[in-house]
Design an enzyme around this catalytic site. Sequence first.
Site, short mmCIF file in Angstrom:
data_model
loop_
_atom_site.label_atom_id
_atom_site.label_comp_id
_atom_site.label_asym_id
_atom_site.label_seq_id
_atom_site.Cartn_x
_atom_site.Cartn_y
_atom_site.Cartn_z
N CYS A 115 9.23 53.83 -21.50
CA CYS A 115 8.24 53.10 -22.31
C CYS A 115 7.92 53.82 -23.62
O CYS A 115 7.53 53.20 -24.60
CB CYS A 115 6.95 52.91 -21.52
SG CYS A 115 7.24 52.03 -19.99
N HIS A 261 2.35 50.23 -27.04
CA HIS A 261 3.41 49.79 -26.13
C HIS A 261 2.82 48.71 -25.24
O HIS A 261 1.71 48.87 -24.72
CB HIS A 261 3.91 50.98 -25.31
CG HIS A 261 4.60 50.55 -24.04
ND1 HIS A 261 5.64 49.65 -24.05
CD2 HIS A 261 4.37 50.86 -22.73
CE1 HIS A 261 6.03 49.43 -22.80
NE2 HIS A 261 5.27 50.14 -21.99
N ASN A 291 6.52 43.13 -20.41
CA ASN A 291 6.71 44.53 -20.80
C ASN A 291 8.22 44.76 -21.01
O ASN A 291 8.99 44.73 -20.06
CB ASN A 291 6.15 45.42 -19.69
CG ASN A 291 6.36 46.91 -19.94
OD1 ASN A 291 7.18 47.31 -20.75
ND2 ASN A 291 5.62 47.73 -19.22
O1 UT7 Z 1 5.07 50.32 -19.08
C1 UT7 Z 1 5.07 51.52 -18.38
C2 UT7 Z 1 3.76 51.85 -17.86
N1 UT7 Z 1 3.34 50.88 -16.90
C3 UT7 Z 1 2.08 50.62 -16.82
O2 UT7 Z 1 1.30 51.14 -17.57
C4 UT7 Z 1 1.61 49.70 -15.71
C5 UT7 Z 1 0.34 50.22 -15.14
N2 UT7 Z 1 -0.13 49.50 -13.97
C6 UT7 Z 1 -0.45 48.19 -13.97
O3 UT7 Z 1 -0.26 47.51 -14.95
C7 UT7 Z 1 -1.10 47.61 -12.74
O4 UT7 Z 1 -1.37 48.63 -11.83
C8 UT7 Z 1 -0.26 46.49 -12.06
C9 UT7 Z 1 -0.29 45.24 -12.90
C10 UT7 Z 1 1.16 46.95 -11.85
C11 UT7 Z 1 -0.82 46.13 -10.69
O5 UT7 Z 1 -2.17 45.76 -10.82
P1 UT7 Z 1 -3.27 46.38 -9.85
O6 UT7 Z 1 -4.54 45.77 -10.23
O7 UT7 Z 1 -3.17 47.88 -9.93
O8 UT7 Z 1 -2.84 45.84 -8.45
P2 UT7 Z 1 -2.41 46.62 -7.12
O9 UT7 Z 1 -1.06 47.22 -7.27
O10 UT7 Z 1 -3.54 47.52 -6.71
O11 UT7 Z 1 -2.32 45.45 -6.09
C12 UT7 Z 1 -3.48 44.68 -5.71
C13 UT7 Z 1 -3.06 43.60 -4.71
C14 UT7 Z 1 -2.22 44.11 -3.57
O12 UT7 Z 1 -2.56 43.39 -2.42
P3 UT7 Z 1 -3.58 44.01 -1.34
O13 UT7 Z 1 -2.94 45.27 -0.86
O14 UT7 Z 1 -4.87 44.25 -2.08
O15 UT7 Z 1 -3.68 42.93 -0.30
C15 UT7 Z 1 -0.80 43.77 -3.97
O16 UT7 Z 1 0.05 43.60 -2.86
O17 UT7 Z 1 -2.24 42.63 -5.38
C16 UT7 Z 1 -1.02 42.45 -4.67
N3 UT7 Z 1 0.04 42.14 -5.62
C17 UT7 Z 1 0.31 40.89 -6.03
N4 UT7 Z 1 -0.22 39.71 -5.72
C18 UT7 Z 1 0.27 38.62 -6.33
C19 UT7 Z 1 0.86 43.00 -6.27
N5 UT7 Z 1 1.68 42.32 -7.10
C20 UT7 Z 1 1.34 41.02 -6.98
C21 UT7 Z 1 1.82 39.84 -7.58
N6 UT7 Z 1 1.25 38.68 -7.22
N7 UT7 Z 1 2.81 39.85 -8.50
#
Ligand code: UT7
Length: 334
Positions: A115, A261, A291
């Site tokens: 990134c 980014h 992204n």
């Molecule tokens: O570019 C390089 C750098 N990258 C970044 O900076 C990305 C940084 N991180 C993020 O953008 C976020 O952490 C994400 C968008 C990847 C994820 O968001 P989050 O709010 O941290 O969600 P999470 O991973 O904590 O997941 C929350 C819930 C989970 O379910 P449970 O365990 O609470 O039941 C996941 O299984 O959301 C679920 N989940 C989804 N649900 C629907 C994860 N992905 C999805 C999805 N659709 N696509």
Amino acid sequence: MYNSKITGLGFYVPDNIVTNEDLTKMMDTSDEWIQERTGIKERRWIPEGSEDTSAVMGAKAARIAIERAGLTKDDIDFIVFATLSPDYYFPGCGVMIQDLLEMPTVGAIDIRNQCSGFVYALSTADQFIKTGMYKNVLVIGSEYHSNGLDKTTRGRGVSVIFGDGAGACVLSRTEDNNKGILSSHLHSEGKYAEKLTVLSPSIKKWVPEIFKNIDTDVSYFPYMDGTFVFKHAIVRFTEVIHEGLKANNLTTDDLDLFIPHQANLRISQFVQHKLKLSDDQIYNNIMSYGNTTAASIIIALTEAWEKGKIKDDDLVVLAAFGSGFTWGSVIIRW
Ligand code: UT7
């Protein structure tokens, strides 16, 4: 010592638009979840049968940038190519640009900083120009993510975020020391390498080993500890922007346009809030492209420039954070 300035910009994305609704047909997800957590509405994915690759898209963006710089391929002295999705394990994509653009046998290097790839690439090109070694350097960021994603519910935490595309710029020598790249600031923290990674195939774990457990082994898909990455991103983004501004005796009030980014719209908004920037001082387009990793800053910069959002003498700041961890900023007087 010379200075370097951007003289030409270009970007290319595949025509194929994949909406959040399209993704619901591949995995258990929803438009609401994706927009709420990331801000993304759609992304471009190279369709089946297309000849596009990271190198081919990079070449398309490069042709536009070179033409807008008022140059030809024969004026380019060196190629710097940033990608995490190269056409081959080796050689890198830089050499393929030399071939695709039918350029003289100029040098070419690949930057592997994910990134932060474009920020590192631009900084690298800047050093070649500042020392007087080269006059015109072609800098490319390009990613072909879609072929390497786990597009099932298992991979939904990662696969909904990433898009394909490429951007390029020509960085040229200028003798005006008040214009162009004022400084760049680069960092890394390798202890977090496995927080955002594709573990294999690697020399430690080559293809036959993956095949031994092909049904369960997901090491060849991108892995991200999203929450952990998010928390580090918002801190490092803010730090490295302040570092860059301070090095030039500037403050956020001097900033005309910040191009982060495009990792996640929520990260950009958090940083905007932290730096107290108005909506006019930041440019985001993750909503349309997802992204695109090493391509995201240069696509956004080009789009902002095309929309007339960057004027002569503006202070433009680029900043990135991502896998490595790596992060950095580039401070530009346009
Ligand atoms: O570019 C390089 C750098 N990258 C970044 O900076 C990305 C940084 N991180 C993020 O953008 C976020 O952490 C994400 C968008 C990847 C994820 O968001 P989050 O709010 O941290 O969600 P999470 O991973 O904590 O997941 C929350 C819930 C989970 O379910 P449970 O365990 O609470 O039941 C996941 O299984 O959301 C679920 N989940 C989804 N649900 C629907 C994860 N992905 C999805 C999805 N659709 N696509």
